[in-house]
Design an enzyme around this catalytic site. Structure first.
Site, short mmCIF file in Angstrom:
data_model
loop_
_atom_site.label_atom_id
_atom_site.label_comp_id
_atom_site.label_asym_id
_atom_site.label_seq_id
_atom_site.Cartn_x
_atom_site.Cartn_y
_atom_site.Cartn_z
N GLY A 17 0.86 -1.20 0.00
CA GLY A 17 0.00 0.00 0.00
C GLY A 17 0.89 1.23 0.00
O GLY A 17 1.03 1.92 1.01
N GLY A 22 1.89 4.67 3.63
CA GLY A 22 2.91 3.67 3.32
C GLY A 22 4.23 4.31 2.94
O GLY A 22 5.30 3.90 3.43
N ARG A 45 2.84 0.17 -12.30
CA ARG A 45 3.21 1.00 -11.13
C ARG A 45 4.70 0.83 -10.82
O ARG A 45 5.38 1.76 -10.44
CB ARG A 45 2.38 0.62 -9.89
CG ARG A 45 0.90 0.92 -9.99
CD ARG A 45 0.60 2.38 -10.20
NE ARG A 45 0.80 3.20 -9.01
CZ ARG A 45 1.11 4.50 -9.02
NH1 ARG A 45 1.27 5.14 -10.17
NH2 ARG A 45 1.26 5.17 -7.90
N ARG A 141 -0.23 12.87 -0.83
CA ARG A 141 0.70 12.83 -1.96
C ARG A 141 0.49 14.08 -2.80
O ARG A 141 -0.64 14.36 -3.20
CB ARG A 141 0.43 11.59 -2.80
CG ARG A 141 0.88 10.32 -2.11
CD ARG A 141 0.58 9.10 -2.95
NE ARG A 141 -0.80 8.67 -2.80
CZ ARG A 141 -1.33 7.64 -3.44
NH1 ARG A 141 -0.62 6.97 -4.30
NH2 ARG A 141 -2.59 7.30 -3.25
N LYS A 192 -11.63 6.12 18.20
CA LYS A 192 -11.41 6.90 16.98
C LYS A 192 -12.58 6.72 16.02
O LYS A 192 -13.02 7.66 15.37
CB LYS A 192 -10.08 6.47 16.33
CG LYS A 192 -9.61 7.46 15.29
CD LYS A 192 -8.20 7.20 14.82
CE LYS A 192 -7.84 8.22 13.73
NZ LYS A 192 -6.92 7.70 12.74
N ASN A 200 -17.57 12.99 10.89
CA ASN A 200 -17.33 12.94 9.43
C ASN A 200 -18.59 12.85 8.57
O ASN A 200 -18.73 13.63 7.62
CB ASN A 200 -16.34 11.83 9.09
CG ASN A 200 -14.95 12.11 9.66
OD1 ASN A 200 -14.81 12.86 10.62
ND2 ASN A 200 -13.93 11.52 9.08
N ASN A 210 -15.32 21.08 9.64
CA ASN A 210 -15.67 20.53 10.96
C ASN A 210 -16.37 21.58 11.82
O ASN A 210 -17.35 21.28 12.51
CB ASN A 210 -14.41 20.02 11.66
CG ASN A 210 -13.85 18.78 10.99
OD1 ASN A 210 -14.45 18.25 10.06
ND2 ASN A 210 -12.70 18.32 11.45
N SER A 260 -11.67 13.98 6.56
CA SER A 260 -11.15 13.11 5.50
C SER A 260 -12.31 12.61 4.62
O SER A 260 -12.18 12.52 3.39
CB SER A 260 -10.38 11.94 6.10
OG SER A 260 -11.19 11.28 7.05
P1 NAP Z 1 -3.75 5.92 0.02
O1 NAP Z 1 -2.88 7.11 -0.12
O2 NAP Z 1 -4.94 5.77 -0.87
O3 NAP Z 1 -2.81 4.63 -0.14
C1 NAP Z 1 -3.30 3.34 -0.26
C2 NAP Z 1 -2.38 2.62 -1.23
O4 NAP Z 1 -2.72 1.24 -1.28
C3 NAP Z 1 -2.48 3.13 -2.67
O5 NAP Z 1 -1.20 3.54 -3.09
C4 NAP Z 1 -2.93 1.92 -3.46
O6 NAP Z 1 -2.31 1.80 -4.71
C5 NAP Z 1 -2.44 0.80 -2.58
N1 NAP Z 1 -3.11 -0.48 -2.86
C6 NAP Z 1 -4.43 -0.76 -2.85
N2 NAP Z 1 -4.65 -2.05 -3.18
C7 NAP Z 1 -3.43 -2.58 -3.42
C8 NAP Z 1 -2.97 -3.87 -3.82
N3 NAP Z 1 -3.83 -4.88 -4.04
N4 NAP Z 1 -1.65 -4.08 -3.97
C9 NAP Z 1 -0.76 -3.08 -3.78
N5 NAP Z 1 -1.12 -1.83 -3.40
C10 NAP Z 1 -2.44 -1.60 -3.22
O7 NAP Z 1 -4.29 5.78 1.52
P2 NAP Z 1 -3.69 6.44 2.85
O8 NAP Z 1 -4.17 7.84 2.95
O9 NAP Z 1 -2.25 6.15 2.96
O10 NAP Z 1 -4.51 5.62 3.95
C11 NAP Z 1 -4.19 4.28 4.33
C12 NAP Z 1 -4.98 4.00 5.61
O11 NAP Z 1 -4.46 4.85 6.66
C13 NAP Z 1 -6.47 4.32 5.50
O12 NAP Z 1 -7.24 3.40 6.24
C14 NAP Z 1 -6.59 5.71 6.12
O13 NAP Z 1 -7.86 5.98 6.67
C15 NAP Z 1 -5.52 5.62 7.23
N6 NAP Z 1 -4.95 6.92 7.64
C16 NAP Z 1 -4.54 7.82 6.71
C17 NAP Z 1 -3.99 9.02 7.15
C18 NAP Z 1 -3.47 10.06 6.16
O14 NAP Z 1 -3.17 11.18 6.59
N7 NAP Z 1 -3.33 9.76 4.91
C19 NAP Z 1 -3.89 9.30 8.52
C20 NAP Z 1 -4.31 8.34 9.45
C21 NAP Z 1 -4.85 7.14 8.99
P3 NAP Z 1 -2.61 2.77 -5.96
O15 NAP Z 1 -1.89 4.05 -5.63
O16 NAP Z 1 -1.98 2.02 -7.07
O17 NAP Z 1 -4.10 2.90 -6.01
#
Ligand code: NAP
Length: 313
Positions: A17, A22, A45, A141, A192, A200, A210, A260
């Site tokens: 991910g 990630g 990718r 990103r 949470k 939300n 908010n 979010s």
């Molecule tokens: P994100 O930016 O959408 O990243 C998720 C990644 O997973 C994407 O790059 C996606 O790939 C990849 N993915 C999905 N299916 C896959 C597969 N089968 N194989 C390989 N890669 C795969 O999400 P995020 O914001 O990091 O959030 C991740 C989690 O953390 C969520 O539950 C979110 O609620 C939580 N969270 C996020 C934040 C924040 O600030 N971002 C803060 C706290 C918690 P593609 O790019 O190719 O689609």
């Protein structure tokens, strides 16, 4: 595969991910000299990543390019330590693809919002030790393979089977990832989730920041009362303590932010509704516990997502 690091060997971190969270983790672990590999979805990718020649971490005015290796799920290298940072709705499928690569005593760290996806992954990989994580860090990103560390925060990790803290927490320390081992990670995730359910969905339905919920405090407080009763019913009384006060404090402290879920809907992205409000309603249904306001909210949100052509699961 072990990696020599100043005379010591470190276990490789595989990260499934490679999105905001990630790559935020990958960049900080790699910066500390730890071995990290991203597992990317498909050859397209992987080629795009190789062309970018690494990840860029942006922190304030500074940006730094880090060389992190990447591979496909089909690679046959065994995985000893896996961090899963897919969205909740993708986690189970993504882990299923690489489950055969997990060593018998592998650690799998699940960093998803809400609840439900972690349990689904754990059921898929019964031989691995699943560690649930909850984070208040923020990242996004601003380009392909570029991650902006937008909000300093904290990450709690814990084992619902109440095991000992893993030795690799020291590597998080070394990488500057603020964290704590939690003996009550489920309670933290429920808390949470409850905060999310109270704030939300309403920011989506009222299409507001908010702070806009200050004009709907009766609606917010009614939801909080019902959420507290549900938490008690689900054996999570700690997660219910002073929930209404905290919800109102968060609304005030983050008044100018868009939640979010609001951002997801505005940008036409799928939400994690099933793992937040959907999970709460399902937990109530399984206990035959009435939550009419949460259910009505779930229905309104589902209708709203449908109207906007977005998945409601
Ligand atoms: P994100 O930016 O959408 O990243 C998720 C990644 O997973 C994407 O790059 C996606 O790939 C990849 N993915 C999905 N299916 C896959 C597969 N089968 N194989 C390989 N890669 C795969 O999400 P995020 O914001 O990091 O959030 C991740 C989690 O953390 C969520 O539950 C979110 O609620 C939580 N969270 C996020 C934040 C924040 O600030 N971002 C803060 C706290 C918690 P593609 O790019 O190719 O689609």
């Amino acid at each position: 595969m072990p990696h020599s690091n100043g005379g010591q060997t470190s276990t490789r971190w595989h990260i499934l991910g490679a999105g905001s969270m990630g790559t935020l983790w990958a960049a900080r672990l790699a910066r500390a000299g730890l071995p990290v590999t991203l597992i990317l979805r498909n050859p397209m990718r992987l080629h795009a990543y190789e062309a970018a020649r690494g990840l860029t971490l942006v922190e304030g005015e500074h940006s730094q390019r880090l060389n992190v290796t990447a591979q496909l799920p089909e690679t046959d290298e065994p995985i000893q330590r896996l961090l899963v940072t897919c969205k909740a709705y993708d986690a189970e499928q993504a882990v299923a693809h690489i489950a055969h690569r997990l060593s018998p005593d592998a650690d799998v760290i699940l960093l998803q919002n809400g609840l439900g996806s972690q349990q689904a992954v754990a059921a898929r990989v019964p031989h691995a030790r699943c560690i649930f994580a909850s984070s208040t860090e923020g990242a996004f990103r601003d380009g392909d393979w570029r991650v902006v560390f937008a909000g300093r925060g904290h990450t709690w990790l814990g084992d619902i089977h109440v095991g000992e803290a893993p030795h690799w927490l020291e590597e998080l320390q070394r990488s500057g990832i603020a964290h704590e081992w939690s003996a009550s990670i489920l309670s933290r995730l429920w808390r949470k989730l409850a905060l999310n359910c109270a704030i939300n969905p309403l920011t989506v339905l009222h299409n507001c920041r908010n702070g806009g919920l200050q004009a709907h405090s009766d609606e917010v407080n009614t939801l909080c009362t019902e959420l507290c009763a549900l938490l008690e019913q689900c054996d999570q009384p700690e997660a219910a303590v002073d929930l209404t006060a905290e919800v109102n404090r968060v609304i005030h402290a983050t008044a100018s932010n868009y939640s979010s879920m609001n951002q997801d809907v505005t940008q036409g992205r799928r939400t994690e509704i099933s793992y937040l409000l959907g999970y709460a309603c399902e937990a109530a249904r399984q206990q035959s516990f009435a939550v009419p306001h949460l259910q009505a909210l779930h229905q309104r949100l589902t209708d709203h997502l449908k109207q906007h052509g977005l998945p409601c699961n």
